[in-house]
Write a protein that holds these residues in place. Structure first.
Motif, PDB file in Angstrom:
ATOM      1  N   MET A 117      21.887 -29.183   1.734  1.00 31.14           N
ATOM      2  CA  MET A 117      21.953 -29.636   3.128  1.00 31.14           C
ATOM      3  C   MET A 117      23.071 -28.949   3.896  1.00 31.14           C
ATOM      4  N   GLY A 118      24.050 -28.353   3.174  1.00 30.31           N
ATOM      5  CA  GLY A 118      25.064 -27.554   3.837  1.00 30.31           C
ATOM      6  C   GLY A 118      26.403 -28.218   4.058  1.00 30.31           C
ATOM      7  N   PHE A 119      26.705 -29.313   3.370  1.00 29.86           N
ATOM      8  CA  PHE A 119      28.014 -29.952   3.494  1.00 29.86           C
ATOM      9  C   PHE A 119      28.319 -30.725   2.217  1.00 29.86           C
ATOM     10  N   TYR A 120      29.601 -31.099   2.034  1.00 33.09           N
ATOM     11  CA  TYR A 120      30.009 -31.704   0.763  1.00 33.09           C
ATOM     12  C   TYR A 120      31.212 -32.618   0.993  1.00 33.09           C
ATOM     13  N   PRO A 121      31.263 -33.785   0.307  1.00 35.23           N
ATOM     14  CA  PRO A 121      32.393 -34.720   0.430  1.00 35.23           C
ATOM     15  C   PRO A 121      33.542 -34.296  -0.485  1.00 35.23           C
ATOM     16  N   MET A 122      34.411 -33.464   0.000  1.00 38.81           N
ATOM     17  CA  MET A 122      35.414 -32.811  -0.845  1.00 38.81           C
ATOM     18  C   MET A 122      36.419 -33.787  -1.443  1.00 38.81           C
ATOM     19  N   THR A 123      36.863 -34.774  -0.670  1.00 40.32           N
ATOM     20  CA  THR A 123      37.963 -35.628  -1.091  1.00 40.32           C
ATOM     21  C   THR A 123      37.493 -37.060  -1.279  1.00 40.32           C
ATOM     22  N   PRO A 124      37.281 -37.522  -2.511  1.00 45.13           N
ATOM     23  CA  PRO A 124      36.884 -38.907  -2.743  1.00 45.13           C
ATOM     24  C   PRO A 124      37.933 -39.875  -2.193  1.00 45.13           C
ATOM     25  N   GLY A 125      37.458 -40.900  -1.502  1.00 44.58           N
ATOM     26  CA  GLY A 125      38.359 -41.864  -0.892  1.00 44.58           C
ATOM     27  C   GLY A 125      38.661 -41.549   0.558  1.00 44.58           C
ATOM     28  N   GLU A 126      38.263 -40.381   1.010  1.00 44.50           N
ATOM     29  CA  GLU A 126      38.502 -39.936   2.378  1.00 44.50           C
ATOM     30  C   GLU A 126      37.157 -39.604   3.005  1.00 44.50           C
ATOM     31  N   ALA A 127      36.873 -40.168   4.158  1.00 46.46           N
ATOM     32  CA  ALA A 127      35.545 -40.028   4.764  1.00 46.46           C
ATOM     33  C   ALA A 127      35.439 -38.722   5.537  1.00 46.46           C
TER      34      ALA A 127
END
Length: 744
Positions: free
Chosen positions: A666-676
């Motif tokens: 999809m072209g994006f990623y949640p790099m930092t768990p705990g941070e939105a």
């Protein structure tokens, strides 16, 4: 549908109206055989979304691989390369690294009755698998078997030729070593009972628990009965008992049978080809609940009616994301990835809301959904973030399930399975999931209780089952090698990540002192960085470095005194909450980039394991180097994710690897768990259209358009509602409210 082995691939489009829009039948783009090889640990069997029951072909205890389930640590009922099938198990897990379940096996046979699986097992051909459906032809018997399932009921259809036939229900087989089962005929067409399970990873046998079932068959048999195979006795005892470990058959036996290797059989003599349906309801509470699940969900419904309903349920789930462009294979690996994320966590509660409590297994009741199978060391990194975006109600129910576990067990879960805590892997991952969910705006849970639970695991210095070695970690900033805590460097890093998540939630809740305290604790990994070696290294309790140190030791699950499931290379960059601090620690952008380049160039990046799966996105944090993220992500997708049985890079880890793929495509990623937040790469489709849940998000749709030429990575820019972003990072709130995003 996906046809496999001696069949061919057929892809078709079904145009219809769904969710007020004309859409395609997304189940055509799912290949359940992906992940059934290369230790992906998925299976091609039939399951409803998040189903308690699943019906899978069982081929890991066959004639030529009867020892393989122990010697190769098989954690799933099916391996694509195996060729000898011994039944169809009704309770299974998908994408796990340790074996459990794989029990309550049915099996159709013809000819004289045989009860030894090594005798009645058979080779097979013409497998077909699609969401909610599996079929296969059994060579020895000329019987076509078809499988489908509702949430708590497995349904099989056997097409027998004329002549003698049998349907077996084997309670002796499973994936682990625990045994013990009970069964009883209620009538010639109904059997009830339970099978003991619970030795996840072959440990914690004292926590074994029953899976209850009621099995009902559509055709009245000409004869029926039970078998048992007692333990072998010798000498005078054997003479006195009248047998020596031989299987005993008891025809039309209506009393309860207890044993280890027991089963039930239904015998037929058909004068013409006949179809027989078997329906098996499952419960973790009681036989009566298993019967209620069977009656409520399936009842007298036909096989086709059950499959139609389950297929629609899968389409409802998959249609949350629509993609345009790309090849058929691109769409297949994408939607199969999305499919795999909707298998676990699984539903634990029965149709009446009852489920077993942690520890006591007392009967509890929920008005919502009690989920289970929380492989949190894996899923805290990307999976739950994906659920928050695509299926926020499910994520909310999962959070409430975790708090329910805390109420009953006094601790948040680490790796919970069917109301038992397995304490598998390291760290305190539940804290990350709770904080991350709240930060993404999913707040309809008791956050005060959640915060209290998080502080308990973060501050209880002694007798802490979630954070062993915590006192030393708090006092010294790290867990030492001589603490006897497994993987002390990895453990320190995991505690850092959890502490950062707690700090983020504390900040949101206005608890400034806690936010400051946990932010400081979250950076203690720096004490384990050795500038001379350029790696994080294990330390002794006196502060000296552990010797000898080999940064390559620990790869491929070999032993390393500092790390869990990885080596020093694979854990070097696992500080997603302190990327700028890492860059500074490594002497700036250029040195950091060189080290990151070396990770990939020296083949130390492991796509199959969680600690380093976010590393390709780190180039986004170096000025002018985002193109390397786009190149590397595209390369990893092409290399490791394919429309083949080996099309996962390894264990799917209850959907974590599939979640990585869905995000990456999809072209994006949640790099930092705990941070939105998200970091951006490049979509693998021309258009990605995400239908957001209006109960949680103000915008109905997020449309992502890729107007760049794939391979021209240096020219990518991002526009959100017409505004060009000055960075590759974007807040979750801004993302879901964007409406339209253009990659150009």
């Amino acid at each position: 549908m996906i046809l496999h082995k001696k069949a061919t691939l057929f892809i078709g489009l079904l145009i219809g109206f769904f969710a007020k829009a004309q859409t395609q039948d997304f189940t055509h783009y799912v290949n359940p055989f992906i992940g059934t090889s290369n230790f992906g640990a998925t299976n091609p069997g039939a399951i409803a979304p998040r189903g308690m029951a699943s019906v899978s072909p069982f081929n890991v205890a066959g004639r030529e691989n009867v020892l393989e389930k122990d010697s190769r640590w098989l954690s799933n009922p099916y391996v694509n390369e195996n060729t000898f099938l011994t039944g169809f198990s009704h309770v299974n897990m998908s994408g796990v690294g340790c074996p459990d379940l794989g029990v309550i096996l049915s099996m159709p046979t013809t000819g004289e009755l045989q009860t030894d699986h090594l005798v009645y097992g058979t080779t097979y051909t013409n497998e077909v698998a699609k969401p909610g459906y599996y079929s296969v032809e059994l060579d020895k018997y000329n019987v076509k078997t078809e499988l489908t399932a509702s949430t708590r009921v497995g349904v099989s259809r056997y097409s027998f030729p004329a002549g003698k036939a049998n349907v077996l229900l084997n309670l002796g087989l499973g994936l682990t070593n625990e045994q013990g089962a009970v069964l009883k005929f209620n009538s010639p067409t109904e059997v009830e009972g339970y099978r003991m399970v619970g030795s996840f990873c072959y440990n914690n046998a004292e926590s074994a628990y029953p899976i209850y079932f009621v099995a009902r068959i559509s055709e009245t048999p000409s004869n029926y009965g039970v078998w048992d195979k007692p333990a072998k006795y010798g000498g005078l005892e054997a003479q006195w008992m009248g047998y020596n470990g031989k299987t005993r058959l008891k025809e039309q036996f209506m009393r309860e049978v207890v044993g280890d290797s027991i089963g039930a059989y239904f015998k037929y003599d058909f004068d013409k080809p006949t179809q027989v349906d078997m329906k098996i309801g499952i419960s973790y509470v009681s036989v009566s609940n298993a019967r209620e699940n069977l009656n409520e969900e399936v009842g007298d419904a036909s096989f086709d009616a059950v499959y139609k309903q389950t297929k629609q349920a899968w389409n409802d789930k998959l249609s949350v994301v629509e993609v345009e462009g790309g090849s058929v294979d691109d769409k297949t690996i994408f939607y199969t990835g999305l499919y795999h994320t909707q298998i676990a966590p699984n539903i634990l509660n029965d149709s009446n809301g009852e489920y077993p409590a942690m520890k006591t297994r007392a009967v509890k009741h929920t008005e919502g959904t009690r989920y289970t199978v929380f492989s949190l060391w894996d899923t805290y990194r990307n999976y739950h973030q994906l659920m928050s975006l695509l299926y926020p109600q499910e994520q909310l129910d999962m959070v409430n399930s975790m708090l329910d576990i805390y109420d009953q067990n006094a601790w948040l879960p680490k790796w919970e399975l069917n109301a038992t805590e397995t304490f598998t892997m390291v760290g305190d991952p539940a804290a990350v999931v709770l904080a991350d969910t709240y930060a993404r705006g999913i707040t309809d849970f008791d956050v005060d209780k959640a915060y209290k639970a998080m502080l308990k695991s973060a501050d209880t210095r002694e007798g802490n089952p979630l954070r062993p070695g915590l006192a030393e970690y708090i006092d010294n900033g790290y867990v030492s090698v001589d603490s006897d805590v497994a993987g002390p460097v990895s453990t320190t890093q995991e505690y850092n990540i959890a502490d950062y998540a707690i700090a983020q939630l504390a900040e949101i809740l206005g608890k400034k002192q806690d936010a400051k305290r946990f932010t400081k604790r979250a950076l203690s990994y720096r004490k384990m960085y050795n500038k001379d070696s350029g790696f994080l290294q294990p330390k002794m309790s006196d502060g000296s470095w552990y010797e000898p140190f080999d940064p390559l030791a620990g790869a491929n699950f070999t032993e390393n005194p500092g790390f869990i499931e990885g080596n020093a290379w694979q854990y070097l960059f696992m500080q997603p909450h302190d990327i700028k601090g890492m860059i500074k620690l490594m002497n700036g952008n250029k040195k950091f980039e060189e080290k990151l380049d070396a990770l990939f160039a020296e083949d130390q990046f492991d796509m199959a394991n969680e600690p380093d799966i976010s590393y390709p996105f780190l180039y986004n944090y170096l000025p002018g180097k985002s193109y390397k993220t786009h190149e590397k992500v595209a390369e990893l997708i092409d290399t490791y994710f394919t429309n083949k049985p080996a099309g996962l890079p390894g264990n799917d880890d209850t959907g974590t690897m599939s979640a990585w793929l869905v995000y990456a495509m999809m072209g994006f990623y949640p790099m930092t768990p705990g941070e939105a937040t998200y970091t951006l790469s490049e979509p693998q489709f021309d258009t990605v259209r995400i239908h957001l849940n209006p109960d949680f998000y103000s915008n109905k749709t997020l449309t992502i358009k890729n107007q760049s030429t794939r391979g021209n990575y240096k020219t990518t820019a991002f526009k959100v509602n017409g505004k060009t972003l000055s960075t590759s990072q974007v807040m979750h709130k801004n993302w879901v409210e964007a409406g339209e995003v253009i990659f150009e």
